[in-house]
Design a protein around this motif. Sequence first.
Motif, PDB file in Angstrom:
ATOM      1  N   TRP A   1       4.294 -10.043  42.793  1.00  0.00           N
ATOM      2  CA  TRP A   1       3.378 -10.627  41.812  1.00  0.00           C
ATOM      3  C   TRP A   1       3.748 -12.071  41.489  1.00  0.00           C
TER       4      TRP A   1
ATOM      5  N   SER B   1      -1.478   8.380  34.007  1.00  0.00           N
ATOM      6  CA  SER B   1      -1.888   6.999  33.708  1.00  0.00           C
ATOM      7  C   SER B   1      -0.695   6.051  33.790  1.00  0.00           C
TER       8      SER B   1
ATOM      9  N   LEU C   1       0.164   5.621  37.361  1.00  0.00           N
ATOM     10  CA  LEU C   1      -0.861   4.783  37.994  1.00  0.00           C
ATOM     11  C   LEU C   1      -0.528   3.310  37.780  1.00  0.00           C
ATOM     12  N   PHE C   2      -0.176   2.951  36.528  1.00  0.00           N
ATOM     13  CA  PHE C   2       0.204   1.563  36.218  1.00  0.00           C
ATOM     14  C   PHE C   2       1.461   1.168  36.976  1.00  0.00           C
TER      15      PHE C   2
ATOM     16  N   ASN D   1       2.606   2.390  39.839  1.00  0.00           N
ATOM     17  CA  ASN D   1       2.303   2.213  41.257  1.00  0.00           C
ATOM     18  C   ASN D   1       1.481   0.949  41.517  1.00  0.00           C
ATOM     19  N   PHE D   2       0.626   0.590  40.545  1.00  0.00           N
ATOM     20  CA  PHE D   2      -0.174  -0.625  40.672  1.00  0.00           C
ATOM     21  C   PHE D   2       0.738  -1.851  40.690  1.00  0.00           C
TER      22      PHE D   2
ATOM     23  N   PHE E   1       2.620  -2.159  43.836  1.00  0.00           N
ATOM     24  CA  PHE E   1       1.764  -2.326  45.008  1.00  0.00           C
ATOM     25  C   PHE E   1       1.736  -1.084  45.890  1.00  0.00           C
ATOM     26  N   SER E   2       1.819   0.088  45.270  1.00  0.00           N
ATOM     27  CA  SER E   2       1.742   1.334  46.025  1.00  0.00           C
ATOM     28  C   SER E   2       0.298   1.845  45.957  1.00  0.00           C
ATOM     29  N   ILE E   3      -0.499   1.473  46.940  1.00  0.00           N
ATOM     30  CA  ILE E   3      -1.912   1.846  46.954  1.00  0.00           C
ATOM     31  C   ILE E   3      -2.085   3.360  46.995  1.00  0.00           C
TER      32      ILE E   3
ATOM     33  N   VAL F   1      -1.397   4.783  43.609  1.00  0.00           N
ATOM     34  CA  VAL F   1      -2.508   4.546  42.679  1.00  0.00           C
ATOM     35  C   VAL F   1      -3.630   5.546  42.931  1.00  0.00           C
TER      36      VAL F   1
END
Length: 213
Positions: free
Chosen positions: A113, A159, A162-163, A165-166, A169-171, A174
């Motif tokens: 990032w 949730s 999910l954040f 993994n986002f 960068f683990s698609i 996510v």
Amino acid sequence: MFSNIPEFVIQAIGFVGIFFNLIAVQFNSHAKIVFLRTLGSVMFGIQYLFLGAIPGLIVEIIGWIRNVIFIYTVKKDKNTKFWIYFFSVVTAIAGVTTIILSWNTSIAEVSKWTKNYVVCTILAVTISIIAIVAKVLSTVAYGIKDPNTIRKLNIPTCSMWLFYNFIAFSIAGVINEAISIISNLVAQWRYRKPKQKTQEQNEQIIETKNSAK
């Protein structure tokens, strides 16, 4: 040690784990939900082993032991409060230990990032705390007998992951958590529907009686 294992085999094991996690919440039994989630965790544990992610494997092993104890305790209709506190503490300690052991990996994940070390450190600490909270929350969830409460607590847990993994960068991660959230919502709707129907029928009966008067 496992460098000769094809990448597609390792990834396939992860997809098997996702499958178990998705179907688990569609059952209305504490034992079945936790057992299937444990099978999913075992698949991810094997994947971690093949990938050489030993800290992740250790956390998963703690989860296996925790889940087996919860299944047995709930089945015997015993109080799970002690085990919830115990495994919450153990999970938190294991999480902090994992952060320390894999700190460079965490920095490398968030460096996608930004290259600013201060920002990377803040992001790494944030997602690490989120991961620990998510693990502790899942410990609380699996220690509760009511399947619907487990599903409700799975929503914030998924949730958080999910954040996580986002940011990492683990698609695939996510997508897994997004589908898990949807699966949990569908299961909640499925098992709430009969109650809603009963309530609607009772209201119709009352209205009919009032009309008859």
